[in-house]
Design a protein around this motif. Structure first.
Motif, PDB file in Angstrom:
ATOM      1  N   MET A   1      -6.729  10.960 -24.702  1.00 47.54           N
ATOM      2  CA  MET A   1      -6.441  11.750 -25.894  1.00 47.54           C
ATOM      3  C   MET A   1      -4.958  11.616 -26.204  1.00 47.54           C
ATOM      4  N   PHE A   2      -4.593  11.979 -27.417  1.00 47.42           N
ATOM      5  CA  PHE A   2      -3.226  11.773 -27.872  1.00 47.42           C
ATOM      6  C   PHE A   2      -2.650  13.073 -28.409  1.00 47.42           C
ATOM      7  N   CYS A   3      -1.417  13.315 -28.048  1.00 48.38           N
ATOM      8  CA  CYS A   3      -0.730  14.523 -28.514  1.00 48.38           C
ATOM      9  C   CYS A   3      -0.580  14.466 -30.034  1.00 48.38           C
ATOM     10  N   ASP A   4      -0.893  15.577 -30.692  1.00 44.85           N
ATOM     11  CA  ASP A   4      -0.779  15.640 -32.145  1.00 44.85           C
ATOM     12  C   ASP A   4       0.660  15.720 -32.633  1.00 44.85           C
TER      13      ASP A   4
ATOM     14  N   THR B   1      -7.947  12.937 -19.941  1.00 43.84           N
ATOM     15  CA  THR B   1      -8.370  14.327 -19.773  1.00 43.84           C
ATOM     16  C   THR B   1      -8.235  14.743 -18.314  1.00 43.84           C
ATOM     17  N   PHE B   2      -8.688  13.887 -17.400  1.00 41.14           N
ATOM     18  CA  PHE B   2      -8.667  14.228 -15.978  1.00 41.14           C
ATOM     19  C   PHE B   2      -7.252  14.274 -15.399  1.00 41.14           C
ATOM     20  N   CYS B   3      -6.297  13.650 -16.040  1.00 39.07           N
ATOM     21  CA  CYS B   3      -4.905  13.700 -15.564  1.00 39.07           C
ATOM     22  C   CYS B   3      -4.208  15.008 -15.939  1.00 39.07           C
ATOM     23  N   VAL B   4      -4.705  15.673 -16.989  1.00 39.16           N
ATOM     24  CA  VAL B   4      -4.090  16.936 -17.406  1.00 39.16           C
ATOM     25  C   VAL B   4      -4.993  18.131 -17.111  1.00 39.16           C
TER      26      VAL B   4
ATOM     27  N   LEU C   1      -8.348  18.612 -17.759  1.00 37.99           N
ATOM     28  CA  LEU C   1      -9.418  18.957 -18.697  1.00 37.99           C
ATOM     29  C   LEU C   1     -10.690  18.185 -18.350  1.00 37.99           C
ATOM     30  N   ARG C   2     -11.833  18.786 -18.633  1.00 40.45           N
ATOM     31  CA  ARG C   2     -13.114  18.118 -18.378  1.00 40.45           C
ATOM     32  C   ARG C   2     -13.519  17.206 -19.530  1.00 40.45           C
ATOM     33  N   SER C   3     -13.106  17.574 -20.749  1.00 42.26           N
ATOM     34  CA  SER C   3     -13.453  16.772 -21.921  1.00 42.26           C
ATOM     35  C   SER C   3     -12.325  16.864 -22.942  1.00 42.26           C
TER      36      SER C   3
ATOM     37  N   ASP D   1      -1.274  29.981 -15.595  1.00 42.79           N
ATOM     38  CA  ASP D   1      -1.986  28.903 -14.907  1.00 42.79           C
ATOM     39  C   ASP D   1      -1.893  27.665 -15.790  1.00 42.79           C
ATOM     40  N   SER D   2      -0.741  27.008 -15.789  1.00 42.10           N
ATOM     41  CA  SER D   2      -0.488  25.934 -16.750  1.00 42.10           C
ATOM     42  C   SER D   2      -1.427  24.749 -16.615  1.00 42.10           C
ATOM     43  N   ILE D   3      -2.071  24.570 -15.457  1.00 41.04           N
ATOM     44  CA  ILE D   3      -2.994  23.440 -15.303  1.00 41.04           C
ATOM     45  C   ILE D   3      -4.229  23.646 -16.181  1.00 41.04           C
ATOM     46  N   ASN D   4      -4.775  24.862 -16.203  1.00 41.28           N
ATOM     47  CA  ASN D   4      -5.993  25.130 -16.969  1.00 41.28           C
ATOM     48  C   ASN D   4      -5.726  25.818 -18.302  1.00 41.28           C
TER      49      ASN D   4
END
Length: 112
Positions: free
Chosen positions: A31-34, A42-45, A47-49, A74-77
């Motif tokens: 995915m790309f930052c807007d 997704t899995f590196c940040v 997120l599941r999707s 909880d900055s990861i999630n």
């Protein structure tokens, strides 16, 4: 976006790599930052999707209300909350809020 992408080595769509793992593979999970157009899996940040609507990376995220640079404790999630005008069919982006300010904003709207 142009001033932001001048601050890092921009990559074309065919050359994009994840900013976390530097891997160009798993394009379906990229995915790309807007705001800056950097790519992330997704899995590196955490997120599941791929989220629907806007998504901003950790470098670009900032709450419009309090100026927080993290979406939540909880900055990861934690995910930024993007507010839009109504009606949804023709909505326009208004602002990005952290989780705490979004909760305060929701409480304020309900009191009206």
């Amino acid at each position: 976006m142009v001033p932001i992408i001048k601050n890092y080595p921009w990559q074309c769509m065919e050359c994009k790599t994840c900013m976390c793992c530097l891997d160009p593979y798993d394009e379906d999970k990229m995915m790309f930052c807007d705001m800056c157009d950097r790519g992330y899996h997704t899995f590196c940040v955490g997120l599941r999707s791929i989220p629907t609507g806007r998504w901003v990376c950790e470098d670009c995220g900032m709450c419009a209300r309090c100026g927080a640079r993290k979406a939540g404790q909880d900055s990861i999630n934690a995910q930024w909350v993007h507010e839009y005008t109504k009606p949804r069919a023709q909505s326009k982006f208004v602002q990005t809020l952290c989780i705490d300010c979004s909760a305060l904003n929701s409480k304020t709207k309900k009191k009206r």
